[in-house]
Design a protein around this motif. Sequence first.
Motif, PDB file in Angstrom:
ATOM      1  N   GLU A   1      -8.688   3.390 -10.258  1.00 20.65           N
ATOM      2  CA  GLU A   1      -8.962   3.178 -11.685  1.00 20.65           C
ATOM      3  C   GLU A   1      -8.458   4.396 -12.473  1.00 20.65           C
ATOM      4  OE1 GLU A   1      -9.828   0.497 -13.005  1.00 20.65           O
ATOM      5  OE2 GLU A   1     -11.226   0.728 -14.665  1.00 20.65           O
TER       6      GLU A   1
ATOM      7  N   GLU B   1       0.848  -1.210   0.000  1.00 24.64           N
ATOM      8  CA  GLU B   1       0.000   0.000   0.000  1.00 24.64           C
ATOM      9  C   GLU B   1       0.870   1.242   0.000  1.00 24.64           C
ATOM     10  OE1 GLU B   1      -2.594   1.779  -0.208  1.00 24.64           O
ATOM     11  OE2 GLU B   1      -4.320   0.448  -0.353  1.00 24.64           O
TER      12      GLU B   1
ATOM     13  N   SER C   1     -11.413  -2.340 -14.132  1.00 29.07           N
ATOM     14  CA  SER C   1     -12.786  -2.608 -14.579  1.00 29.07           C
ATOM     15  C   SER C   1     -12.970  -2.249 -16.048  1.00 29.07           C
ATOM     16  CB  SER C   1     -13.770  -1.773 -13.768  1.00 29.07           C
ATOM     17  OG  SER C   1     -13.575  -1.944 -12.394  1.00 29.07           O
TER      18      SER C   1
ATOM     19  N   LYS D   1      -1.938   3.245 -12.663  1.00 30.07           N
ATOM     20  CA  LYS D   1      -1.702   1.818 -12.951  1.00 30.07           C
ATOM     21  C   LYS D   1      -0.367   1.657 -13.686  1.00 30.07           C
ATOM     22  CE  LYS D   1      -6.374   0.251 -12.610  1.00 30.07           C
ATOM     23  NZ  LYS D   1      -6.686  -0.455 -11.388  1.00 30.07           N
TER      24      LYS D   1
HETATM   25  P1  NAD Z   1     -10.365   1.623  -3.585  1.00 24.59           P
HETATM   26  O1  NAD Z   1     -10.340   3.074  -3.770  1.00 24.59           O
HETATM   27  O2  NAD Z   1     -11.245   1.034  -2.541  1.00 24.59           O
HETATM   28  O3  NAD Z   1      -8.896   1.097  -3.281  1.00 24.59           O
HETATM   29  C1  NAD Z   1      -7.765   1.495  -3.999  1.00 24.59           C
HETATM   30  C2  NAD Z   1      -6.579   1.328  -3.071  1.00 24.59           C
HETATM   31  O4  NAD Z   1      -5.395   1.471  -3.832  1.00 24.59           O
HETATM   32  C3  NAD Z   1      -6.532   2.374  -1.960  1.00 24.59           C
HETATM   33  O5  NAD Z   1      -6.449   1.697  -0.720  1.00 24.59           O
HETATM   34  C4  NAD Z   1      -5.262   3.160  -2.255  1.00 24.59           C
HETATM   35  O6  NAD Z   1      -4.586   3.564  -1.093  1.00 24.59           O
HETATM   36  C5  NAD Z   1      -4.455   2.142  -3.030  1.00 24.59           C
HETATM   37  N1  NAD Z   1      -3.470   2.740  -3.918  1.00 24.59           N
HETATM   38  C6  NAD Z   1      -3.647   3.749  -4.789  1.00 24.59           C
HETATM   39  N2  NAD Z   1      -2.486   4.005  -5.438  1.00 24.59           N
HETATM   40  C7  NAD Z   1      -1.589   3.112  -4.975  1.00 24.59           C
HETATM   41  C8  NAD Z   1      -0.222   2.878  -5.260  1.00 24.59           C
HETATM   42  N3  NAD Z   1       0.417   3.588  -6.169  1.00 24.59           N
HETATM   43  N4  NAD Z   1       0.392   1.883  -4.599  1.00 24.59           N
HETATM   44  C9  NAD Z   1      -0.253   1.150  -3.683  1.00 24.59           C
HETATM   45  N5  NAD Z   1      -1.543   1.356  -3.374  1.00 24.59           N
HETATM   46  C10 NAD Z   1      -2.199   2.316  -4.011  1.00 24.59           C
HETATM   47  O7  NAD Z   1     -10.704   1.009  -5.015  1.00 24.59           O
HETATM   48  P2  NAD Z   1     -11.353  -0.396  -5.373  1.00 24.59           P
HETATM   49  O8  NAD Z   1     -12.811  -0.261  -5.407  1.00 24.59           O
HETATM   50  O9  NAD Z   1     -10.714  -1.428  -4.527  1.00 24.59           O
HETATM   51  O10 NAD Z   1     -10.873  -0.571  -6.876  1.00 24.59           O
HETATM   52  C11 NAD Z   1      -9.572  -0.965  -7.204  1.00 24.59           C
HETATM   53  C12 NAD Z   1      -9.553  -1.414  -8.653  1.00 24.59           C
HETATM   54  O11 NAD Z   1     -10.447  -2.486  -8.815  1.00 24.59           O
HETATM   55  C13 NAD Z   1      -9.979  -0.370  -9.654  1.00 24.59           C
HETATM   56  O12 NAD Z   1      -9.228  -0.536 -10.829  1.00 24.59           O
HETATM   57  C14 NAD Z   1     -11.428  -0.681  -9.890  1.00 24.59           C
HETATM   58  O13 NAD Z   1     -11.885  -0.234 -11.138  1.00 24.59           O
HETATM   59  C15 NAD Z   1     -11.378  -2.179  -9.837  1.00 24.59           C
HETATM   60  N6  NAD Z   1     -12.647  -2.849  -9.515  1.00 24.59           N
HETATM   61  C16 NAD Z   1     -13.489  -2.328  -8.570  1.00 24.59           C
HETATM   62  C17 NAD Z   1     -14.668  -2.977  -8.267  1.00 24.59           C
HETATM   63  C18 NAD Z   1     -15.601  -2.481  -7.209  1.00 24.59           C
HETATM   64  O14 NAD Z   1     -16.751  -2.900  -7.173  1.00 24.59           O
HETATM   65  N7  NAD Z   1     -15.156  -1.631  -6.301  1.00 24.59           N
HETATM   66  C19 NAD Z   1     -14.999  -4.174  -8.937  1.00 24.59           C
HETATM   67  C20 NAD Z   1     -14.099  -4.681  -9.878  1.00 24.59           C
HETATM   68  C21 NAD Z   1     -12.931  -4.007 -10.154  1.00 24.59           C
END
Ligand code: NAD
Length: 717
Positions: A389, A330, A416, A394
């Motif tokens: 996202e 993280e 996503s 990324k």
């Molecule tokens: P989120 O905001 O809950 O979590 C993202 C996490 O990434 C945060 O804890 C943040 O601190 C961490 N982060 C950001 N930049 C970082 C870095 N450089 N190094 C390490 N950690 C870092 O988001 P989420 O809902 O968990 O979504 C994450 C991914 O999953 C996205 O690409 C999203 O599109 C995808 N996704 C989300 C869902 C959903 O329903 N939430 C479903 C499928 C896919």
Amino acid sequence: MRLDRPTESVRPELQGNVLLIGIDNPPVNALDVSVRRGLLAALDLAQADPAVRAVLIHGRGRNFIGGADIREFGKPAQQPTLPEVCNAIEACSKPVIAAIHGAALGGGLEVALAAHYRLATADAKLGLPEVQLGLMPGAGGTQRAPRLVGAEAALGLMLSGRHLDGTQAMARGLVDRLATGNDVWAEGLAYARELVARNAPARRTANATGLADKAASQAAIDAARASVQSAARGLFSPLKIVDAVQAAVDLPFDEGLRTERALFLQCMDSPQRAGLIHAFFAEKAVRKAPEAQGASARPIRHVGIVGGGTMGAGIAVALLDAGLPVTMVERDEAALARGRSHIEKAVDALVAKGRINVQARSDAMARFTGSLTYDALATADLVIEAVFEDMAVKQAVFAELDRVCKPGAVLATNTSYLDIDTIAAGISRPGDVLGLHFFSPAHVMKLLEIVVARQTAADVVATAFALAATLRKVPVRAGVCDGFIGNRILAAYRHIADCLVEDGASPSQIDRAARTFGYPMGPFQVTDLAGGDIGWATRKRKAASRDPAARYVHIADRLCERGWFGQKTGRGYYLYPQGARSGVPDPEVDAIIAAERARAGVVARDFTDEDILRRYLAAMVNEGANVVFEGIALRPLDVDVTLLNGYGFPRHRGGPMHYADSVGLPRILADIQAFAPEAPQFWRPSPLLLDLVARGATFASLNHRAKAPDPSESHHA
Ligand code: NAD
Ligand code: COA
């Protein structure tokens, strides 16, 4: 001495005075017509030969009998039928013993129930799962199981479809003896010899006394009927199972069997049976990825996760629960602590539900480590990125992974929507990159979209499918496009739901129509549950690239601008007073909708539930056809499995493509053409749909294709 072989798949063999009937019909010893004929012929042999004093039925390979041959369902019945075979087993004048290992499911358990004595290994799987296929036991199971174990336990087996292991079956009286080792054949033979030695009779399950207490039986039936009526959302076969058990209580055995047969045939004729069996085979078919045939999976012993938010934590729980060590990276201590605490909460919930015990919980947490540096991922065999996202974020993460990960590590993104080809192209090893698209909550939802990018290596795809098997997920191969299979189709039907609201329907009417169709929740309820902010962020991200000529409904944005994100903020499309889980309609939302209609110059009109569903489903099917046409999904069945396992499409309808075939593709096309004046930009029939209708063909006709789409042949616009 070896006697005649009645059929290839059933081998009778005389051992002393016991006739061993071995069933050998790979892969699961399903009871196809050759097995049924073979069993009947072997029983004739047993009856006719005075040297035979007892009969032992057992299965070769890994199972006793996996069930009736599901592939025969819906086709003309071939003689002998399974009820005839089971009745012949029960009628045999010499003791018949079933020696059970592996699966004794459905018809397989009915064969065992018709036998006079049952022996099982402790890890055998005994169950009557027909309800999961829209059916009920049809070879005496509904009459014999209650007589053996009582109405309540039998109803539990048949209505849940769950299986018991040998020990549980023994405790309920479903089997008479537990095998002490794994050589069920030898132990079965010893049991048979023992029965012969003590002149044990051919004991008929028809005479068993499990229903002797009429009042208790009736109470169990009444309770089951009430619970089925309230819980089995429109399902047909559960009530028929209850009716059959009622017949077992009320009628003599033979009449009960006739009632069971009539009810079974009603289930067989129901479209739900066709939908559920389509889902069963589709879920088997998706597991065979074309790239993975011939490629071996890379070993996965240690997994890294980048990002400990909603998805990163959920994915970590899925991996830890499957026994894999996980290292999470993280951005800072606070985020890492949040990630760990999400994981702990989810693992605690597994304990509370009785899914795992306290020891398994502490073992799982012992496999977890957190880190603020990427170097901790140097030994990982697979890293799953789940950060914000955002393409730039990324790409920065993948550059770090490229720097630290060992050669051969699989690098996955949980994006996503973002273009995985672009992510892969930015690093030195694009062949190791693919999408692993989990669904929220990731340790609960069954679907895993495996997104194969242009340069993904075959063994990386094989690794992803092997991982899905380890995690007990349903994998679906998808190609790269905006939203892959599921979210792309979702965007289409969700758009139509928004248009319907602007045109005059209410969110609650649309939700109700979707529930009537069989969805557990409607689309606006889902938004309120998941959080409206997620979609809002996506819309803002895509705003610049939106086609200005395409219709855009602003209602969702108006709610989000007010901070109304759904349940977590107490209001969204609905109001959630005092943290309630189910919402009530909100007059202020109605006012916002009215204002947006006025702004868009729309005069509200009435829609029936049928009007709503036809638009909703036509949008889904048409986009599903586009996804297949462009090679994003391999076959229509991959669309079905995606929507069934990730988007709540009612399973008994088989998925949108199966559903479209069942109502007829010409009708779907006619609907799309009729709706076109409402939104000509949107309602454009898919070229695939036009082609199939012109040829009089179905989506099902494309389900046997199993070749990976060639990106150079892609029709992707
Ligand atoms: P989120 O905001 O809950 O979590 C993202 C996490 O990434 C945060 O804890 C943040 O601190 C961490 N982060 C950001 N930049 C970082 C870095 N450089 N190094 C390490 N950690 C870092 O988001 P989420 O809902 O968990 O979504 C994450 C991914 O999953 C996205 O690409 C999203 O599109 C995808 N996704 C989300 C869902 C959903 O329903 N939430 C479903 C499928 C896919
Ligand atoms: N009839 C026809 N084919 C069947 C079948 C059945 N009852 N049960 C399984 N198969 C097929 C599968 O489709 C698969 O075929 P494929 O290799 O062409 O894809 C193959 O047998 C192996 O099945 P699989 O599920 O991968 O094997 P497994 O060892 O993991 O599990 C069972 C074996 C029997 C436990 C499992 O297949 C199962 O639960 N089957 C359904 C049982 C059932 O519902 N029976 C009731 C019917 S009345």
